[in-house]
Scaffold this motif. Sequence first.
Motif, PDB file in Angstrom:
ATOM      1  N   PRO A  79       0.940  -1.129  -0.045  1.00 27.45           N
ATOM      2  CA  PRO A  79       0.090   0.093  -0.010  1.00 27.45           C
ATOM      3  C   PRO A  79       0.836   1.232  -0.072  1.00 27.45           C
ATOM      4  CG  PRO A  79      -0.898  -1.525   1.854  1.00 27.45           C
ATOM      5  CD  PRO A  79       0.499  -2.090   1.239  1.00 27.45           C
ATOM      6  N   GLY A  80       0.622   2.065  -0.835  1.00 29.03           N
ATOM      7  CA  GLY A  80       1.066   3.354  -0.988  1.00 29.03           C
ATOM      8  C   GLY A  80       2.311   3.784  -1.769  1.00 29.03           C
ATOM      9  N   GLN A  81       2.583   2.693  -2.561  1.00 31.05           N
ATOM     10  CA  GLN A  81       3.727   2.691  -3.630  1.00 31.05           C
ATOM     11  C   GLN A  81       3.371   3.874  -4.520  1.00 31.05           C
ATOM     12  OE1 GLN A  81       3.520  -1.449  -4.571  1.00 31.05           O
ATOM     13  NE2 GLN A  81       6.017  -1.737  -4.343  1.00 31.05           N
ATOM     14  N   GLU A  82       2.094   4.070  -5.044  1.00 27.05           N
ATOM     15  CA  GLU A  82       1.896   5.014  -6.103  1.00 27.05           C
ATOM     16  C   GLU A  82       2.236   6.544  -5.450  1.00 27.05           C
ATOM     17  OE1 GLU A  82      -1.564   4.593  -3.510  1.00 27.05           O
ATOM     18  OE2 GLU A  82      -0.049   2.959  -4.202  1.00 27.05           O
ATOM     19  N   PHE A  98       7.960  -3.836   5.995  1.00 25.92           N
ATOM     20  CA  PHE A  98       7.265  -2.860   6.258  1.00 25.92           C
ATOM     21  C   PHE A  98       5.829  -3.106   5.944  1.00 25.92           C
ATOM     22  CE2 PHE A  98       9.717  -1.743   2.725  1.00 25.92           C
ATOM     23  CZ  PHE A  98       8.622  -1.559   1.543  1.00 25.92           C
ATOM     24  N   ALA A  99       4.711  -2.253   6.443  1.00 23.61           N
ATOM     25  CA  ALA A  99       3.381  -2.393   6.193  1.00 23.61           C
ATOM     26  C   ALA A  99       3.017  -1.491   5.126  1.00 23.61           C
ATOM     27  CB  ALA A  99       2.436  -2.057   7.534  1.00 23.61           C
ATOM     28  N   ARG A 100       3.641  -0.411   4.661  1.00 24.64           N
ATOM     29  CA  ARG A 100       3.112   0.299   3.727  1.00 24.64           C
ATOM     30  C   ARG A 100       4.057   1.416   3.563  1.00 24.64           C
ATOM     31  NH1 ARG A 100       0.980   5.215   5.516  1.00 24.64           N
ATOM     32  NH2 ARG A 100       0.664   5.166   7.963  1.00 24.64           N
ATOM     33  N   VAL A 101       4.195   1.979   2.152  1.00 22.53           N
ATOM     34  CA  VAL A 101       4.900   3.004   1.783  1.00 22.53           C
ATOM     35  C   VAL A 101       4.439   4.408   1.787  1.00 22.53           C
ATOM     36  CG1 VAL A 101       6.031   4.042  -0.527  1.00 22.53           C
ATOM     37  CG2 VAL A 101       5.832   1.514   0.042  1.00 22.53           C
ATOM     38  N   PRO A 146       5.002   8.996   1.217  1.00 21.71           N
ATOM     39  CA  PRO A 146       5.524   9.781   0.127  1.00 21.71           C
ATOM     40  C   PRO A 146       6.995  10.103   0.523  1.00 21.71           C
ATOM     41  CG  PRO A 146       3.425  10.718   1.021  1.00 21.71           C
ATOM     42  CD  PRO A 146       3.609   9.383   1.594  1.00 21.71           C
ATOM     43  N   SER A 147       7.445   9.884   1.875  1.00 26.78           N
ATOM     44  CA  SER A 147       8.764  10.101   2.257  1.00 26.78           C
ATOM     45  C   SER A 147       9.470   8.859   2.709  1.00 26.78           C
ATOM     46  CB  SER A 147       8.838  11.123   3.390  1.00 26.78           C
ATOM     47  OG  SER A 147       8.053  10.620   4.476  1.00 26.78           O
ATOM     48  N   GLY A 148       9.029   7.782   2.745  1.00 21.93           N
ATOM     49  CA  GLY A 148       9.819   6.502   3.158  1.00 21.93           C
ATOM     50  C   GLY A 148       8.740   5.046   3.483  1.00 21.93           C
ATOM     51  N   VAL A 149       9.067   4.674   4.319  1.00 20.71           N
ATOM     52  CA  VAL A 149       8.159   3.376   4.688  1.00 20.71           C
ATOM     53  C   VAL A 149       7.845   3.252   6.179  1.00 20.71           C
ATOM     54  CG1 VAL A 149       9.282   1.958   3.092  1.00 20.71           C
ATOM     55  CG2 VAL A 149      10.250   1.996   5.070  1.00 20.71           C
ATOM     56  N   VAL A 150       6.794   2.646   6.595  1.00 22.29           N
ATOM     57  CA  VAL A 150       6.070   2.746   7.838  1.00 22.29           C
ATOM     58  C   VAL A 150       6.038   1.129   8.161  1.00 22.29           C
ATOM     59  CG1 VAL A 150       3.929   3.194   7.186  1.00 22.29           C
ATOM     60  CG2 VAL A 150       4.908   3.679   9.693  1.00 22.29           C
ATOM     61  N   TRP A 151       6.087   0.795   9.323  1.00 16.36           N
ATOM     62  CA  TRP A 151       5.630  -0.582   9.884  1.00 16.36           C
ATOM     63  C   TRP A 151       4.449  -0.441  10.686  1.00 16.36           C
ATOM     64  CZ3 TRP A 151      10.491   0.986   8.513  1.00 16.36           C
ATOM     65  CH2 TRP A 151      11.378  -0.060   8.207  1.00 16.36           C
ATOM     66  N   ALA A 152       3.920  -1.566  10.878  1.00 13.82           N
ATOM     67  CA  ALA A 152       2.492  -1.693  11.663  1.00 13.82           C
ATOM     68  C   ALA A 152       2.651  -1.114  12.927  1.00 13.82           C
ATOM     69  CB  ALA A 152       2.126  -3.192  11.756  1.00 13.82           C
TER      70      ALA A 152
END
Length: 372
Positions: A149-152, A265-268, A270-276
Amino acid sequence: MNHSGVRDVEVVVIGAGQAGLAAAFHLRRAGWAPDRDFVVLDHSPRPGGAWQFRWPTLTYDKVHGMHALPGMELTGADPQRPSSEVIGGYFGRYEQTFGLRVHRPVSVAAVRTGAGGRLLVETSEGAYAPRALINATGTWDRPFWPRFPGQEVFAGRQLHSAQYEGPKDFRGARVVVVGGGTSAVQQLLEIAPVAAATTWVTRRPPVFREGPFGEEQGRAAVALVEQRVRQGLPPRSVVSVTGLPMTEAIRRARASGVLERLPLFARVTPSGVVWADGRTVEAEVILYATGFRAALDHLAPLRLREPGGGIRLDGTRALRDARVHLVGYGPSASTIGANRAGRTAVRDIRRLLDGAAQPARGEAELAGRLAS
């Protein structure tokens, strides 16, 4: 060529990497003549298979387990030369030495059932009607891109390891490397000294292999891959079950913290990645070193796949069509496995086509020289 403009041959080989060249060698050794009895089709612009596309900083001394093609050793290679040049040159000399007459660049659009019990191979240089097919297309053309999620919305650059051209493009950047295979580690070790920061992310904890990797361990690894193929499941690579070889460079990287691994990670963002759990890492680049899948779309009209998504084999022969052999697929997707698979495929094809005409005297003499 028959009345419809389709060229009749005994065997078509698709792909001129390690597996395809090994198969072509054994076809010629059996007495079949290139461009008369069989053809080798390769879509790449030059000899070398997938090796020709490897990044320039992957020098030959960093290559693990390159096994020589049958009948001709690779000797005297400069370990500091790019592996793409060393192996590409070796493959090119091999093609010339054995007169394999590889057709390139030729794209294969589809393989389907033809007339008179033959197959129909539709290509960019016309159609062929072989009595048997050796598919050696490997995986390079199907890089696997995982979806998050969020790659786009990511504002930075996302690329696959197949697009990696060396560490220069990552200078001063914060980089997330996704993947637990050999390429991921090799590229991470190159990027870390020039990047502002690196983060290594893998689906499973990596396993580093200490000590020698002998014949017994190799057989066990291949057996695990073969088990999936027998079940009709898509194969995992042999490397995925062997673990990562522990080298001095890897030891140093582990000691320095470069190879400290985080789970996926859980999602991307705009500025990086985030874990649950809320942890975040800022990044300008995400490099997906997530491997490849078998490039088999052109075989879809033959309906070879099982419900599990893979193609079941007996040796190299597809169980759903005895005319089709897959080499460099599943348990033979290693350099030594590809050599053996090429020999196995040709042996079985000779049995299938045992009514074929004997080779002419000149070809029989050449077969004898190749066998010696």
